[in-house]
Scaffold this motif. Structure first.
Motif, short mmCIF file in Angstrom:
data_model
loop_
_atom_site.label_atom_id
_atom_site.label_comp_id
_atom_site.label_asym_id
_atom_site.label_seq_id
_atom_site.Cartn_x
_atom_site.Cartn_y
_atom_site.Cartn_z
N ASN A 556 0.98 -1.17 0.11
CA ASN A 556 0.08 -0.20 0.06
C ASN A 556 0.91 1.08 -0.23
OD1 ASN A 556 -2.62 1.25 -0.05
ND2 ASN A 556 -2.35 1.60 2.38
N ALA A 557 1.89 1.12 0.67
CA ALA A 557 2.99 2.38 0.78
C ALA A 557 3.45 2.81 -0.63
CB ALA A 557 3.76 2.11 1.95
N ALA A 558 3.93 1.62 -1.49
CA ALA A 558 4.33 1.83 -2.77
C ALA A 558 3.23 2.19 -3.61
CB ALA A 558 4.99 0.54 -3.03
N ALA A 591 -5.48 -9.42 3.61
CA ALA A 591 -4.90 -8.03 3.73
C ALA A 591 -4.68 -7.61 2.28
CB ALA A 591 -3.63 -8.49 4.32
N LEU A 592 -4.16 -8.01 1.23
CA LEU A 592 -4.10 -7.49 0.05
C LEU A 592 -5.58 -7.04 -0.56
CD1 LEU A 592 -1.17 -9.62 -1.30
CD2 LEU A 592 -0.90 -7.22 -0.72
N ALA A 593 -6.27 -7.94 -0.46
CA ALA A 593 -7.58 -7.73 -1.00
C ALA A 593 -8.17 -6.64 -0.38
CB ALA A 593 -8.49 -8.91 -1.12
N ARG A 594 -8.20 -6.28 0.94
CA ARG A 594 -8.79 -5.16 1.58
C ARG A 594 -8.23 -3.78 0.84
NH1 ARG A 594 -8.79 -8.37 6.29
NH2 ARG A 594 -6.34 -7.73 6.95
N PRO A 618 -9.30 -15.19 -1.88
CA PRO A 618 -10.04 -14.17 -2.47
C PRO A 618 -9.39 -13.55 -3.75
CG PRO A 618 -8.66 -13.14 -0.76
CD PRO A 618 -8.71 -14.45 -0.56
N ALA A 619 -8.98 -15.01 -4.67
CA ALA A 619 -8.31 -14.50 -5.94
C ALA A 619 -9.07 -14.28 -7.06
CB ALA A 619 -7.43 -15.77 -6.14
N GLN A 620 -8.78 -13.34 -7.97
CA GLN A 620 -9.48 -12.97 -9.19
C GLN A 620 -9.06 -13.85 -10.56
OE1 GLN A 620 -8.44 -10.60 -7.31
NE2 GLN A 620 -9.80 -9.05 -7.03
N GLN A 621 -8.08 -14.35 -10.47
CA GLN A 621 -7.35 -15.01 -11.69
C GLN A 621 -6.65 -16.30 -11.35
OE1 GLN A 621 -3.81 -13.41 -13.85
NE2 GLN A 621 -5.59 -12.00 -14.76
#
Length: 715
Positions: A556-558, A591-594, A618-621
């Motif tokens: 998120n910082a990047a 955490a990444l999905a959020r 929670p993957a999309q691909q």
């Protein structure tokens, strides 16, 4: 001479006695609850207030006493009676605050308090300067003293009970106790008054001294104000002390929790989460300490030839078992291997897990190679025994490399030399051990040099990203690219990822390199945006990154630093890594999905291949592994597997990407199966950021795919 009482004065004395009793019990609790200087302050201050209250009750009841002649009170005796009341209160508070409640202590404390209270009463009576003198009935005096003793004993016993009563019930109980104690004090006074006889014609010589209604009002108001103020002060101090105790308890609890958390974090940082064995970091620390001990022993006594040995243990044929039976079986075997290795280690030896199926053992105080060979043979024997599972028995073997210090290994190359010896044993067919020899060191030296260069590569700017396009199966337009890490060595040239990625993972460098990839991808997306190219970029995550609790925060910082929408970044994780620890993978993915990052499972089909597990993420691909795509044209089994994966993935609302597409036939088959995206050399090889930008502007091979710039096309 007949005597009578003013009812209002009697009522005032009873009220003061009850209030003084309530305050006295509260003050006794403050003395009992505090320690040190605070307890002494409450004892001294409380004695004055409590004594004043009891004395005020006595004085008001004396003012309510009426004879047919004018009455007044000698000031010196009145003051002396106040001192007696304060002294009695000091004894009462001291006994109540410090007494251990035994019958003997209760009797002693009651007698001491009774003497003080009775002294206050009769000194106060002496303030009436009568002529002829008061005639005393000692039967009533004795009765009043007994009442004083009884009242004192009741007061101490009640306080003992009040200390144990819960706070929510304490006020009501304290009022009841105060009423009982007040009855005892009033009983002492009025029974004591019955002991006083006044002859007919007696005259009060102190009639012109203290007395009168005005003084009664003043004493009443001052005593009530003092008692209520003291009660409020006591309640405030109790609340402050309770708050301070709660804060102290909270701080102690927080400190304990912090120490526990730090210990857990240190434990996690130094141990392998699956087996509980030390990891490479802790092993290297213990190896350094052991080397220092060897140096010290050999320096202090030349007759001692202290030695240590490092054994590198690698399981033979573990990967096929892991792939065939699943990671739960593989984890069970690794855990059992760890237990068996512990059983072969002495108390001062160290066993560590440093890779997927790689273990190290540090042997201290070894006599020579022969002793190490015995240990190696025992290890091979115990690991060759069958691993019992619920529905099957599995057998594996292991290869062991041995290096001894200082005989045949430089101190800074012990692990690398043991690794080289292990590979020599594995090349010999496995299930055996090999002792390090100088001829094995060439490859080990090469690996050490490469590792040293790898550690500096990031700081020297030797890494770069190349980008391989992904083409839409419906629009034949480029939706995104995958970022691929490249290392340009100053003397070796381009080092293949297969040579340095595994090394980076084994030696703890992959986390820093992986973070650089994320930041560089975000920076490149921001630069492309200023140049008119909007592009989703996929980056690969390692298992080491997934285990870091701060992964999502750093991603998120990047994104924030370069003002990139989270959906433009696609994080890919290989199926085998995802299934290695579902708890860690799920936590990282959630955490990444959020924060809105796009998520994908890479190399599907090479590991556990469980869509039921994928439903938990929670993957999309989902990316089909190139090994299946390679066989599409010649294998009906491969086509059936790929088609089934695509259909099931679509049923789970997952987009499907096929990687490794190299021929037109593969492309056509995949398009016929409604594959969402395709990636491979048939469309484009990985290219630099500048080349990709020029391609997007039209400078591309003939008939190549165009770029999709809209947000919709990126979905």
């Amino acid at each position: 001479m007949p005597a009578q009482y003013d009812p209002m004065g009697v009522l005032a004395s009873v009220v003061i006695a009850t209030l003084a009793s309530y305050v006295a019990l509260d003050l006794a609790r403050r003395v009992h609850a505090t320690r040190g200087r605070a307890s002494m302050l409450w004892w001294g201050f409380g004695a004055g207030v409590m004594g004043t209250g009891i004395w005020a009750m006595h004085f008001l009841s004396m003012q309510a006493f009426m004879l047919p002649i004018p009455l007044g009170y000698n000031g010196r005796f009145t003051l002396l009676s106040w001192f007696a009341g304060v002294a009695a209160s000091a004894v009462a508070l001291g006994v109540a605050g410090r007494m251990t409640y035994r019958p003997r202590n209760l009797i002693r404390g009651s007698i001491a308090m009774a003497v003080g209270i009775a002294s206050m009463h009769y000194i106060g009576m002496a303030a009436l300067d009568m002529t002829p003198a008061i005639q005393w009935d000692f039967r009533w005096i004795g009765a009043s003293v007994l009442i004083a003793v009884f009242a004192s004993a009741v007061a101490l016993a009640l306080f003992h009970k009040l200390v144990k009563i819960p706070a929510e019930r304490r006020v009501a109980a304290q009022f009841g106790a105060a009423a009982v104690l007040s009855a005892g004090i009033c009983g002492l006074h009025y029974v004591g008054m019955e002991a006083a006889g006044f002859p007919m014609g007696a005259v009060c010589l102190s009639a012109d001294n203290l007395g009168g209604a005005a003084l009664t009002v003043v004493v009443l108001l001052v005593s009530v104000t003092l008692l209520i103020s003291t009660l409020l002060l006591s309640m405030l101090d109790a609340r402050m002390q309770s708050t301070a105790e709660r804060l102290t308890a909270s701080l102690l609890k927080a400190n304990t929790q912090l120490k526990t958390a730090n210990a857990e974090l240190q434990q996690q940082a130094l141990t392998d989460p699956l087996t509980g064995l030390p990891n490479r970091l802790l092993f290297e620390e213990r190896l350094a300490q052991a080397l220092a001990r060897v140096d010290r022993l050999n320096h202090d006594d030349e007759r001692i030839a202290a030695r240590l040995a490092v054994l590198f243990i690698d399981l033979d044929g573990f990967k096929p078992i892991n792939d065939s039976f699943g990671h739960s079986v593989g984890d069970h075997i690794l855990t059992e291997v760890a237990d068996r290795l512990r059983g072969q280690a002495r108390e001062n030896d160290t066993v560590a897990r440093v890779g997927g199926d790689e273990f190290l053992m540090l042997l201290e105080d070894v006599p020579g190679i022969a002793g190490c060979a015995i240990v190696a043979r025992k290890i091979i024997a115990v690991l060759s025994a069958a691993f019992e599972m619920a529905d099957r028995n599995i057998k594996i073997s292991c290869s062991v490399g041995i290096v001894m210090f200082p005989d045949n290994g430089q101190r800074d190359k012990l692990i690398a030399n043991a690794d080289a010896a292990m590979y020599a044993a594995k090349r010999g067919g496995g299930g055996n051990y090999a002792v390090f020899e100088a001829s094995m060191g060439a490859d080990a030296n090469t690996q050490l040099e490469l590792l040293s260069d790898l550690r500096a590569a990031l700081d020297l700017g030797q890494f770069s990203l190349h980008y391989q396009p992904k083409v839409s199966g419906t629009s034949n337009r480029i939706h995104g690219v995958e970022a691929l890490l490249r290392w340009t060595h100053p003397t070796r040239g381009n080092v293949p990822p297969d040579e340095f990625i595994g090394m980076a993972e084994r030696f703890g460098l992959i986390g820093r390199i992986g973070q650089w990839v994320i930041e560089e991808a975000c920076r490149q997306m921001a630069q492309w945006r200023t140049q008119g190219l909007r592009m989703r970029v996929a980056v690969n995550l390692s298992v080491h990154q997934l285990r870091e609790n701060t992964l999502a925060d750093r991603v998120n910082a990047a994104l924030t630093e370069h003002n990139i929408e989270a959906s433009q970044l696609l994080c890919e994780i290989t199926e085998s890594v995802a299934m290695e620890d579902m708890h860690i993978t799920r936590r990282a993915f959630e955490a990444l999905a959020r924060i809105g990052v796009y998520l994908a499972i890479d190399d599907f089909g090479t590991g556990y291949s469980s869509l039921s597990y994928l439903r938990q993420l929670p993957a999309q691909q989902l990316k089909i592994d190139r090994s299946f795509v390679k066989d599409l044209e010649g294998s009906s089994d491969a086509r059936a597997v790929v088609e089934a994966v695509i259909q099931l993935a679509h049923a789970l609302s997952l987009r499907v990407v096929a990687e490794g597409v190299e021929t037109e036939g593969q492309r056509d088959i995949l398009l016929g199966m409604d594959c969402d995206e395709l990636q491979g050399y048939y469309f484009a090889r990985p290219m630099t950021a500048d080349t990709l930008l020029e391609w997007s502007r039209g400078q591309k091979p003939e008939h190549s795919a165009d770029f999709a710039h809209s947000t919709t096309d990126m979905e």
